[in-house]
Design a protein around this motif. Structure first.
Motif, PDB file in Angstrom:
ATOM      1  N   LYS A 415       7.302  -1.373   8.572  1.00 52.57           N
ATOM      2  CA  LYS A 415       6.094  -0.646   8.171  1.00 52.57           C
ATOM      3  C   LYS A 415       5.853  -0.724   6.652  1.00 52.57           C
ATOM      4  CE  LYS A 415       5.219   1.370  12.262  1.00 52.57           C
ATOM      5  NZ  LYS A 415       5.745   0.167  12.978  1.00 52.57           N
ATOM      6  N   GLY A 416       6.339  -1.786   6.044  1.00 53.40           N
ATOM      7  CA  GLY A 416       6.057  -1.985   4.622  1.00 53.40           C
ATOM      8  C   GLY A 416       5.079  -3.125   4.455  1.00 53.40           C
ATOM      9  N   GLY A 417       5.079  -3.686   3.262  1.00 52.61           N
ATOM     10  CA  GLY A 417       4.266  -4.869   3.052  1.00 52.61           C
ATOM     11  C   GLY A 417       2.812  -4.604   2.744  1.00 52.61           C
ATOM     12  N   HIS A 418       2.405  -3.309   2.734  1.00 47.91           N
ATOM     13  CA  HIS A 418       1.007  -3.041   2.408  1.00 47.91           C
ATOM     14  C   HIS A 418       0.835  -2.631   0.965  1.00 47.91           C
ATOM     15  CE1 HIS A 418      -0.264  -3.592   6.457  1.00 47.91           C
ATOM     16  NE2 HIS A 418       0.686  -2.787   6.882  1.00 47.91           N
ATOM     17  N   THR A 419       1.927  -2.277   0.326  1.00 50.90           N
ATOM     18  CA  THR A 419       1.844  -1.977  -1.098  1.00 50.90           C
ATOM     19  C   THR A 419       2.862  -2.845  -1.814  1.00 50.90           C
ATOM     20  OG1 THR A 419       3.464  -0.254  -0.821  1.00 50.90           O
ATOM     21  CG2 THR A 419       1.165   0.428  -0.783  1.00 50.90           C
ATOM     22  N   LEU A 420       2.554  -3.113  -3.050  1.00 52.60           N
ATOM     23  CA  LEU A 420       3.464  -3.933  -3.834  1.00 52.60           C
ATOM     24  C   LEU A 420       4.818  -3.237  -3.966  1.00 52.60           C
ATOM     25  CD1 LEU A 420       3.023  -6.625  -5.094  1.00 52.60           C
ATOM     26  CD2 LEU A 420       2.458  -5.524  -7.234  1.00 52.60           C
ATOM     27  N   GLU A 421       4.764  -1.909  -4.014  1.00 57.57           N
ATOM     28  CA  GLU A 421       6.001  -1.163  -4.236  1.00 57.57           C
ATOM     29  C   GLU A 421       6.971  -1.285  -3.067  1.00 57.57           C
ATOM     30  OE1 GLU A 421       7.232   0.168  -6.945  1.00 57.57           O
ATOM     31  OE2 GLU A 421       5.472  -0.734  -7.861  1.00 57.57           O
ATOM     32  N   SER A 422       6.449  -1.605  -1.893  1.00 54.53           N
ATOM     33  CA  SER A 422       7.371  -1.738  -0.759  1.00 54.53           C
ATOM     34  C   SER A 422       8.264  -2.956  -0.924  1.00 54.53           C
ATOM     35  CB  SER A 422       6.597  -1.812   0.547  1.00 54.53           C
ATOM     36  OG  SER A 422       5.816  -2.964   0.574  1.00 54.53           O
ATOM     37  N   LEU A 423       7.905  -3.842  -1.862  1.00 58.85           N
ATOM     38  CA  LEU A 423       8.782  -4.977  -2.166  1.00 58.85           C
ATOM     39  C   LEU A 423       9.879  -4.578  -3.141  1.00 58.85           C
ATOM     40  CD1 LEU A 423       6.045  -7.659  -2.686  1.00 58.85           C
ATOM     41  CD2 LEU A 423       7.936  -7.944  -1.135  1.00 58.85           C
ATOM     42  N   GLY A 424       9.777  -3.365  -3.669  1.00 50.24           N
ATOM     43  CA  GLY A 424      10.698  -2.934  -4.721  1.00 50.24           C
ATOM     44  C   GLY A 424      12.154  -3.054  -4.293  1.00 50.24           C
ATOM     45  N   GLY A 425      12.970  -3.555  -5.216  1.00 47.40           N
ATOM     46  CA  GLY A 425      14.396  -3.632  -4.949  1.00 47.40           C
ATOM     47  C   GLY A 425      14.776  -4.634  -3.879  1.00 47.40           C
ATOM     48  N   LEU A 426      13.863  -5.530  -3.548  1.00 46.12           N
ATOM     49  CA  LEU A 426      14.184  -6.516  -2.510  1.00 46.12           C
ATOM     50  C   LEU A 426      15.376  -7.367  -2.929  1.00 46.12           C
ATOM     51  CD1 LEU A 426      12.985  -7.251   0.224  1.00 46.12           C
ATOM     52  CD2 LEU A 426      11.789  -9.114  -0.857  1.00 46.12           C
ATOM     53  N   ALA A 427      15.507  -7.576  -4.227  1.00 45.28           N
ATOM     54  CA  ALA A 427      16.609  -8.408  -4.701  1.00 45.28           C
ATOM     55  C   ALA A 427      17.947  -7.803  -4.327  1.00 45.28           C
ATOM     56  CB  ALA A 427      16.515  -8.570  -6.220  1.00 45.28           C
ATOM     57  N   LYS A 428      18.001  -6.467  -4.319  1.00 43.64           N
ATOM     58  CA  LYS A 428      19.258  -5.820  -3.958  1.00 43.64           C
ATOM     59  C   LYS A 428      19.418  -5.752  -2.460  1.00 43.64           C
ATOM     60  CE  LYS A 428      19.828  -2.862  -7.883  1.00 43.64           C
ATOM     61  NZ  LYS A 428      18.999  -1.767  -8.322  1.00 43.64           N
ATOM     62  N   VAL A 509       8.543  -6.749  -9.479  1.00 46.40           N
ATOM     63  CA  VAL A 509       8.764  -5.621  -8.576  1.00 46.40           C
ATOM     64  C   VAL A 509      10.046  -5.833  -7.773  1.00 46.40           C
ATOM     65  CG1 VAL A 509       7.870  -4.447  -6.546  1.00 46.40           C
ATOM     66  CG2 VAL A 509       6.367  -4.965  -8.444  1.00 46.40           C
ATOM     67  N   MET A 510      10.249  -7.063  -7.327  1.00 47.06           N
ATOM     68  CA  MET A 510      11.419  -7.316  -6.484  1.00 47.06           C
ATOM     69  C   MET A 510      12.709  -7.169  -7.274  1.00 47.06           C
ATOM     70  SD  MET A 510      10.443 -10.485  -4.030  1.00 47.06           S
ATOM     71  CE  MET A 510      10.395 -11.625  -5.383  1.00 47.06           C
ATOM     72  N   TYR A 511      12.699  -7.618  -8.519  1.00 45.52           N
ATOM     73  CA  TYR A 511      13.940  -7.653  -9.274  1.00 45.52           C
ATOM     74  C   TYR A 511      14.125  -6.460 -10.183  1.00 45.52           C
ATOM     75  CZ  TYR A 511      15.189 -12.227  -7.641  1.00 45.52           C
ATOM     76  OH  TYR A 511      15.557 -13.255  -6.851  1.00 45.52           O
ATOM     77  N   PHE A 512      13.055  -5.742 -10.452  1.00 43.30           N
ATOM     78  CA  PHE A 512      13.144  -4.707 -11.471  1.00 43.30           C
ATOM     79  C   PHE A 512      13.056  -3.319 -10.876  1.00 43.30           C
ATOM     80  CE2 PHE A 512      11.474  -2.159 -14.976  1.00 43.30           C
ATOM     81  CZ  PHE A 512      12.387  -2.487 -15.954  1.00 43.30           C
ATOM     82  N   HIS A 513      12.147  -3.134  -9.928  1.00 41.16           N
ATOM     83  CA  HIS A 513      11.927  -1.793  -9.402  1.00 41.16           C
ATOM     84  C   HIS A 513      13.014  -1.414  -8.408  1.00 41.16           C
ATOM     85  CE1 HIS A 513       7.412  -1.515 -10.515  1.00 41.16           C
ATOM     86  NE2 HIS A 513       8.151  -1.979 -11.482  1.00 41.16           N
ATOM     87  N   GLU A 514      13.198  -0.114  -8.292  1.00 39.95           N
ATOM     88  CA  GLU A 514      14.138   0.380  -7.292  1.00 39.95           C
ATOM     89  C   GLU A 514      13.437   0.403  -5.938  1.00 39.95           C
ATOM     90  OE1 GLU A 514      17.362   1.133  -7.581  1.00 39.95           O
ATOM     91  OE2 GLU A 514      17.135   0.266  -9.571  1.00 39.95           O
TER      92      GLU A 514
END
Lengths: 565, 545
Positions: A415-428, A509-514
């Motif tokens: 249920k993500g993928g509709h906001t950029l923030e849902s990609l947050g922390g994907l790197a982790k 967003v993927m690498y920086f945001h939590e």
């Protein structure tokens, strides 16, 4: 060139990939319905096994089955199409009387590779995406959910068939039938996610705008028929060469442009695209952005370059000049709009608009060349470069654009993928997905050595080559000596600089945001999707580092189109 | 003997091994990631040391490698260790490598800085990812310098952005998100404009029979292109014509000036430096900035000398403004790293002035400045990094009386600062002196006002002022009543670690070495410059073909 009547000798073999899809269509309709039903012969008590319906078996009631089947059939069609390249293409025309209906050559097969490849990846990614219920759930909604799986893939296959017809068609009418078949399938596919309000709304919008565009295009087609009395490409081309400057065909051509412009999501016909992409499931949006767009470009190439290719006259290229203006508007609009969008699917939709602008600029460059009569002898050479660049671009677009959508598709299943923030922390959470997404974004932005860079370089090279065709190198050149299409390349370059902003933002967003709250855990497994993403990733890198083979392939395809002039 | 000593050992190996390492690190669990950090670090150190051994052997022209090579007397357009493979044949793209006296010092510098950087940032967090990225950075940088093919050059040129982007983003300071984005976008934008210029030049070369089989009949080969431009540029004839040559020169220069960076395109640099981790800063200032100057020599100056002469005044003005502006801004800095970053802008102005004089001496000064600054500025950033590492602050006033508490750091700082302000017998002095002489020559020859010398002379004083002032406030001030930074919370003031000491000592040693015996590097640079002027510039610019 070999000519075959429909269902004549060698017909099935010539269209083997398409027949595979037809077989796949029937298989999909029949297999999931096989059960233990019996048929009672009327007036007797004799029941003979009938198999269709009843209580289904363990295997064929599996909700994943249709997806796997569709993937298999698309892959088979893909392989068969690819195999036709192996020992030199056997060019075949399907004729009916004197009229050429379909033509199998490198150009059409190359586009079929794009279509089937994209659809195979999308159907692999859609396995498990549509709500499926446990197969033990015998309630009506449970059964209905599982049956819906079949509908989805049936629609994918019909859209694939439609696209194949567009690729093969040698007759404008046939081309339009293929276009409509593919369009109607995608209208439904966009609206398929009926659980979400956006899905239904998106489907509705896409349908209304799309059918208006088709209607306008169809009207242009009828005008063309009125004017020349035939819709065969060859005859239309002759007619255009003789008196293409008449107002009727020019108006008709403009109307056709509306139809195709919608498909490639060119400004100002792009308004439905972001909504459609955002509302559809990610794999479907990926198909819209790659295969469906390739279909539109194919139509533009056929109509603008083959039919209205003004080799002998210098008037009919007026639309190509209009296209130049439109292309700059499209790429700039797309990029500026993408800057402000926070929904990654919308952002990708606008980036798709921008890419449409790049491709239109390339097509416009050919036309601009033909606009001046003294270049006619050189135009084939330059057109070859540009068409090759376009085919290469459309091919690798499947790798990284679809790949990006597939990554979003995995996020959608939580249920993500509709906001950029849902990609947050994907790197982790999932380093593989983050690396893949980052590489797709860099490729979209055109960072070497990825395939997106090579494709952008090729398009720029094509435009620059056109711009410099009549420039004899001497020591007296100035900027004014370059053809004005050089500024299209400049616009493209500036635009791709703008585009880095939003592509890079995804990486940030993927690498920086939590991670967002509730999204800390690992992502759903989704084996087929991950496999598809891996395939996209490998090809994205491979076609960048080792672009030579694909360029050669694209060139042979372009030769089939350009050489036919 | 024909062994390709560049492609695989110097470019392929660091790139491939770093990707393999990163893939492995991504594969293991986060707990194991911590554990394998030291092993990965050691592996990258060993690999980079091997590269250093190889390039050093190349310098001596060791018999074991390629017979005796003389870098200094290589004629223009000739390259050592030249190798060419087909890459994308249909476009005339080759994987083509080679080194001349322009690129070799840069390559050696990169291989020299790699192990130094690794040692100086020995205790960086998340080591298992950090050190492979440093190695990847090194491979990409060397790729830029050895590329003899425009396509390959551009590929590596852009490839350097990616490891640096991640280095800033993952290990950077507070505002790293903004800085990494700005860094990437700034340089990318300039590069794509450069790319269009390159493609235009590509198509304007005549169709070459040697490449008839290719798709376009043209080649991306830089030496071929240069040779062609050389013959077309004869006398008063401008290659590609007056108007177009100017436009293309500007397009290419935009790409290189942003990278260098020169005022007014310099604003990405202080942000990137202040936010970047120490290792990133060291490579950024040490080698990455030089890519800009290197590119200028390799492409626009060689292809469009007429335009270079035409824009001579503007280049000189840009150089002067960078020199003065960078120094003046330094005076106002309270952040140690930002001050060092702006001093880089100022020093890059020296390079630009050297180029703008269009004299062999000025060019040799620019080349030597590239090299000397490549050793000194990493030391400055290593000092800043150690300062931050131990005192958790970058403010100049935060620590006072450092000489008493941490003599090693104080000494290193003093040495680095002195080297950077151009103390005689240190490497920076040689370059600055040469630049002054060249500028003086130029002004005398052109009959310009002597006031042109005021700016650079003034800068000498300013540079001394900001360096001495910052030293005074950090090292000496306070005397007995020293003031440890508040961020230490009253704990005893530590000195730098052994690894940092080693890195400082080595960098200082080489600064002295190249200050006392500059001819080690200067000979080949001089040779290259003279060859360039004799074969290319003098016949063209004096009008006799």
């Amino acid at each position: 060139m070999e000519k075959i009547e429909p269902f004549g000798e060698g017909f099935v073999l010539a269209l083997a990939p398409e027949f595979v899809l037809v077989i796949g269509l029937f298989t999909l309709m029949i297999v999931p319905n096989l059960g233990d039903a019996k048929f009672r012969i009327p007036m007797t008590q004799v029941r003979i096994p009938w198999f269709l319906g009843g209580k289904r078996g363990k295997l064929d009631s599996d909700p994943r089955l249709p997806g796997l089947f569709a993937t298999a059939f698309f892959s088979l069609a893909f392989v068969l199409t690819a195999m036709s390249f192996v020992n030199g293409m056997n060019r075949i025309q399907i004729v009916s009387g004197d009229n050429v209906m379909l033509q199998v050559d490198e150009f059409s097969r190359m586009f079929e590779l794009i279509f089937f490849g994209a659809l195979a990846l999308a159907s692999a990614a859609s396995v498990n995406r549509i709500p499926a219920t446990s197969r033990n759930d015998r309630s009506a909604s449970g059964l209905y959910n599982n049956r819906r799986q079949v509908d989805f893939y049936v629609l994918l296959i019909t859209s694939g068939l439609g696209m194949a017809v567009v690729a093969l068609a040698q007759d404008l009418f046939l081309l339009f039938i293929g276009l409509e078949l593919a369009s109607f399938s995608t209208y439904v596919l966009v609206a398929f996610l009926k659980e979400s309000k956006e899905g239904t709304e998106a489907g509705m919008k896409y349908f209304i705008v799309g059918s208006v565009a088709s209607g306008v295009g169809l009207y242009g087609l009828s005008l063309l028929y009125l004017w020349s009395g035939s819709l065969q490409f060859s005859e239309l081309a002759t007619a255009f060469a003789e008196n293409g400057m008449e107002s009727l065909p020019l108006i008709a051509l403009g109307m056709l442009l509306v139809g195709f412009g919608f498909k490639v999501s060119a400004a100002p016909f792009h308004f439905a695209a972001p909504d459609a992409y955002a509302g559809a499931t990610a794999p479907v949006a990926g198909v819209l952005a790659t295969a469906s767009k390739a279909m539109g470009v194919l139509g533009l190439l056929r109509v603008l370059l083959v039919v209205a290719s003004p080799e002998a006259t210098d008037g009919a290229a007026v639309w190509l000049v209009a296209l130049a203006v439109l292309s700059v508007v499209t790429m700039t609009w797309g990029n500026l709009a993408a800057l402000g969008s926070t929904n990654p699917k919308r952002m990708l939709a606008y980036s798709s608009v921008a890419h449409a602008g790049y491709m239109m600029a390339a097509i416009a460059a050919i036309g601009a060349l033909n606009w001046e009569t003294d270049h006619v002898d050189l135009s084939n050479d330059a057109a070859l470069v540009v068409v090759t660049a376009l085919i290469f671009h459309l091919t690798v677009l499947v790798c990284f654009k679809l790949g990006a959508f597939l990554v979003l598709s995995l996020l959608e299943s939580e249920k993500g993928g509709h906001t950029l923030e849902s990609l947050g922390g994907l790197a982790k959470r999932d380093p593989f997905l983050a690396v893949a997404m980052f590489i797709f974004m860099m490729s979209l932005a055109g960072v070497p050595p990825l395939s997106g860079f090579v494709s952008k370089l090729l398009v720029i090279m094509g435009i620059v080559k056109v711009a410099l065709l009549d420039v004899t190198v001497n020591s007296d050149l100035s900027l004014a000596d370059l053809h004005w299409v050089w500024y299209l390349a400049l616009a493209m370059v500036i635009n791709s600089a703008i585009s880095v902003f939003y592509y890079l933002r995804v990486g940030l967003v993927m690498y920086f945001h939590e991670p967002e709250e509730g999204r800390e855990g690992p992502l759903p497994a989704g084996g087929p999707v991950r496999l598809a993403i891996l395939a996209c990733l490998v090809t994205t890198v491979f076609f960048g580092v080792g672009a030579g083979q694909l360029i050669a392939l694209a060139e042979s395809a372009a030769n089939a189109l350009v050489g036919a002039w | 003997m024909t062994i390709d000593w560049i492609s695989l050992p110097l470019v392929g190996m660091p790139l491939i091994s770093s990707i393999v390492l990163l893939a492995y690190v991504a594969y293991v669990s986060p707990a194991a990631r911590e554990k394998i950090g030291p092993t990965v670090r050691m592996a990258t150190l060993v690999l980079s040391l091997l590269m250093l051994v190889l390039t050093t052997a190349m310098f001596f022209g060791d018999n074991f490698i390629e017979g005796t090579l003389d870098w200094a007397s290589l004629s223009f357009g000739k390259f050592n260790y030249e190798f060419q493979y087909d890459w994308i044949e249909s476009l005339g793209i080759h994987w083509s490598v080679g080194m001349d006296a322009l690129s070799f010092p840069m390559v050696w510098l990169t291989t020299f800085l790699l192990p130094i950087t690794i040692v100086a940032t020995w205790h960086e967090k998340n080591a298992a990812v950090y050190f492979p990225l440093i190695l990847m950075m090194g491979g990409a940088l060397i790729g830029v310098f050895v590329a003899l093919d425009l396509f390959m050059f551009y590929v590596f040129w852009e490839l350097t952005l990616i490891p640096m982007f991640f280095l800033i983003l993952k290990w950077g300071g507070y505002d790293r998100k903004y800085a990494s984005q700005k860094f990437f976008i700034y340089t990318f934008t300039a590069s794509v404009i450069m790319l269009l210029g390159l493609v235009t030049v590509y198509f304007l070369q005549p169709e070459n029979l040697a490449h008839a089989g290719t798709w376009t009949g043209r080649t991306f080969d830089i030496p071929t292109l240069t040779a062609h431009a050389q013959s077309a540029n004869a006398g008063g004839e401008w290659f590609l014509g007056v108007g177009l040559q100017k436009v293309l020169f500007v397009m290419l220069m935009i790409g290189f000036l942003v990278k260098l960076p020169s005022v007014p395109f310099h604003t990405w640099l202080p942000d990137a430096h202040v936010q970047a981790p120490t290792g990133g800063s060291m490579l950024l200032a040490g080698v990455m900035l030089k890519m800009g100057a290197y590119g200028m020599f390799r492409l626009p100056l060689a292809l469009f000398p007429h335009a270079a002469e035409h824009f001579q005044f503007w280049l000189l003005a840009l150089g002067m403004v960078s020199l003065v502006w960078g120094a003046v801004v330094c005076l106002g800095q309270t952040n140690l790293k930002k001050m060092v970053a702006y001093s880089s802008v100022s020093h890059m102005g020296v390079i630009l002035i050297g180029i703008a004089t269009m004299q062999p001496l000025g060019w040799a000064a620019a080349l030597f400045m590239m090299f000397a600054h490549g050793i000194i500025s990493p030391m400055l950033f290593a000092v800043c990094g150690a300062f931050k590492h131990h005192y958790h602050s970058m403010e100049i006033g935060a620590m006072r009386g450092m000489a008493k508490h941490s003599p090693w750091l104080a000494t290193s700082m003093m040495f680095g600062w002195m080297a950077s302000l151009g103390l005689p017998l240190l490497a920076g002095f040689v370059a600055e002196l040469m630049m002054f002489l060249a500028l003086w020559h130029f002004i005398a020859a052109e009959g310009w006002s002597v006031l042109w010398m005021v700016g650079p002379a003034f800068v000498l004083a300013i540079t001394a002022a900001y360096y001495l002032w910052s030293m005074q406030r950090t090292i000496f001030e306070g005397g007995e009543a020293t003031q440890p930074p508040a961020s230490l919370n009253g704990q005893p003031v530590p000195d730098i670690t052994d690894a940092e000491k080693w890195a400082m000592v080595i960098m200082a040693a080489f600064t002295i070495l190249f200050g006392v015996m500059p001819w080690i590097a200067l000979d080949m640079m001089n040779g290259w410059t003279v060859a360039f002027f004799e074969t290319l510039l003098i016949p063209i610019l004096t009008g006799g073909a």
